[in-house]
Design a protein around this motif. Structure first.
Motif, PDB file in Angstrom:
ATOM      1  N   LYS A 118       0.833  -1.212   0.000  1.00 12.18           N
ATOM      2  CA  LYS A 118       0.000   0.000   0.000  1.00 12.18           C
ATOM      3  C   LYS A 118       0.865   1.259   0.000  1.00 12.18           C
ATOM      4  O   LYS A 118       0.621   2.206  -0.751  1.00 12.18           O
ATOM      5  N   ASN A 119       1.890   1.284   0.851  1.00 15.63           N
ATOM      6  CA  ASN A 119       2.776   2.446   0.923  1.00 15.63           C
ATOM      7  C   ASN A 119       3.588   2.625  -0.358  1.00 15.63           C
ATOM      8  O   ASN A 119       3.857   3.752  -0.779  1.00 15.63           O
ATOM      9  N   TYR A 120       3.983   1.531  -0.972  1.00 17.02           N
ATOM     10  CA  TYR A 120       4.724   1.578  -2.244  1.00 17.02           C
ATOM     11  C   TYR A 120       3.850   2.230  -3.315  1.00 17.02           C
ATOM     12  O   TYR A 120       4.291   3.134  -4.025  1.00 17.02           O
ATOM     13  N   VAL A 121       2.609   1.788  -3.416  1.00 21.57           N
ATOM     14  CA  VAL A 121       1.682   2.329  -4.413  1.00 21.57           C
ATOM     15  C   VAL A 121       1.428   3.814  -4.160  1.00 21.57           C
ATOM     16  O   VAL A 121       1.441   4.622  -5.085  1.00 21.57           O
ATOM     17  N   ALA A 122       1.227   4.174  -2.889  1.00 20.23           N
ATOM     18  CA  ALA A 122       0.958   5.578  -2.548  1.00 20.23           C
ATOM     19  C   ALA A 122       2.170   6.467  -2.803  1.00 20.23           C
ATOM     20  O   ALA A 122       2.044   7.550  -3.381  1.00 20.23           O
ATOM     21  N   LEU A 132       6.951  -6.376 -13.794  1.00 21.56           N
ATOM     22  CA  LEU A 132       8.188  -6.055 -13.089  1.00 21.56           C
ATOM     23  C   LEU A 132       7.870  -5.518 -11.688  1.00 21.56           C
ATOM     24  O   LEU A 132       8.543  -5.869 -10.709  1.00 21.56           O
ATOM     25  N   ASP A 133       6.832  -4.675 -11.582  1.00 22.08           N
ATOM     26  CA  ASP A 133       6.401  -4.177 -10.270  1.00 22.08           C
ATOM     27  C   ASP A 133       5.976  -5.336  -9.371  1.00 22.08           C
ATOM     28  O   ASP A 133       6.327  -5.382  -8.192  1.00 22.08           O
ATOM     29  N   ILE A 134       5.227  -6.243  -9.935  1.00 22.17           N
ATOM     30  CA  ILE A 134       4.743  -7.390  -9.152  1.00 22.17           C
ATOM     31  C   ILE A 134       5.909  -8.240  -8.664  1.00 22.17           C
ATOM     32  O   ILE A 134       5.977  -8.605  -7.490  1.00 22.17           O
ATOM     33  N   SER A 144       3.670 -14.505  -2.758  1.00 24.23           N
ATOM     34  CA  SER A 144       3.404 -15.057  -4.087  1.00 24.23           C
ATOM     35  C   SER A 144       2.933 -13.987  -5.069  1.00 24.23           C
ATOM     36  O   SER A 144       2.503 -12.898  -4.683  1.00 24.23           O
ATOM     37  N   TYR A 145       2.986 -14.348  -6.328  1.00 24.17           N
ATOM     38  CA  TYR A 145       2.494 -13.507  -7.409  1.00 24.17           C
ATOM     39  C   TYR A 145       1.022 -13.173  -7.149  1.00 24.17           C
ATOM     40  O   TYR A 145       0.601 -12.025  -7.276  1.00 24.17           O
ATOM     41  N   GLU A 151      -3.524  -7.764  -3.871  1.00 25.60           N
ATOM     42  CA  GLU A 151      -3.395  -6.538  -3.074  1.00 25.60           C
ATOM     43  C   GLU A 151      -3.379  -5.304  -3.973  1.00 25.60           C
ATOM     44  O   GLU A 151      -3.999  -4.288  -3.648  1.00 25.60           O
ATOM     45  N   LEU A 152      -2.678  -5.394  -5.095  1.00 26.52           N
ATOM     46  CA  LEU A 152      -2.634  -4.271  -6.033  1.00 26.52           C
ATOM     47  C   LEU A 152      -4.015  -3.998  -6.626  1.00 26.52           C
ATOM     48  O   LEU A 152      -4.416  -2.839  -6.774  1.00 26.52           O
ATOM     49  N   GLN A 153      -4.739  -5.049  -6.935  1.00 22.24           N
ATOM     50  CA  GLN A 153      -6.095  -4.884  -7.465  1.00 22.24           C
ATOM     51  C   GLN A 153      -7.006  -4.243  -6.424  1.00 22.24           C
ATOM     52  O   GLN A 153      -7.808  -3.370  -6.745  1.00 22.24           O
TER      53      GLN A 153
END
Length: 161
Positions: A118-122, A132-134, A144-145, A151-153
């Motif tokens: 969450k913090n990475y995305v923000a 590559l981000d995943i 895991s993938y 979480e990203l979704q």
């Protein structure tokens, strides 16, 4: 890292003073955080077990705990003895009544991993995510993938292949 535990600030101040009394020295709380956790862990160990503690942060070294507590009090932080679990950061520092009140508080590793994503995305203001981000986040969180992708979704990110 497989496990993560917290100790409360009041417990660290308590342990700092206890060590000063036992050893005749003054130490800063930053240098005693892991020792406080180790004390709580050792209370649950067998007498023949060995616990190795490595402290790597010395930012508070040399700061006397009483001056730090006075500084906190001058800034409106309440100081008292009681149940450390009722401590509220920024509002109070609750010193344990005795060593039996020093304990570990497990933190969910899954929650920490979700928080990192969450913090990475923000921080990066990410809307579109590449594989590559995943893969990067898989390595960072050791998950895991599927875990990272979900979480990203949930954060509203779109996967771009």
């Amino acid at each position: 890292m497989d496990e993560y535990y917290l100790v409360k600030q009041g417990e660290v101040f308590y342990m700092t003073e206890a060590l000063a009394q036992l050893e005749g020295i003054e130490r800063g709380p930053a240098g005693n955080t892991s020792l406080t956790a180790a004390f709580a862990m050792a209370r649950e160990m067998k007498e023949t077990d060995i616990l190795v503690v490595q402290e790597t942060e010395y930012t508070g070294a040399g700061k006397h705990p009483l001056s730090q507590l006075s500084f906190a009090k001058e800034r409106g932080i309440e100081l008292f003895f009681g149940d450390p679990d009722k401590e509220v950061p920024g509002k109070n520092i609750i010193l344990p009544k005795g060593p039996e009140d020093i304990r570990l508080r497990p933190v969910s590793m899954e929650k920490l991993k979700k928080s990192l994503i969450k913090n990475y995305v923000a921080a990066k203001k990410i809307n579109l995510v590449t594989e590559l981000d995943i893969f990067y986040l898989m390595e960072e969180t050791r998950t895991s993938y599927e875990f990272v992708k979900l979480e990203l979704q949930l954060l509203g990110c779109t996967l771009v292949i």
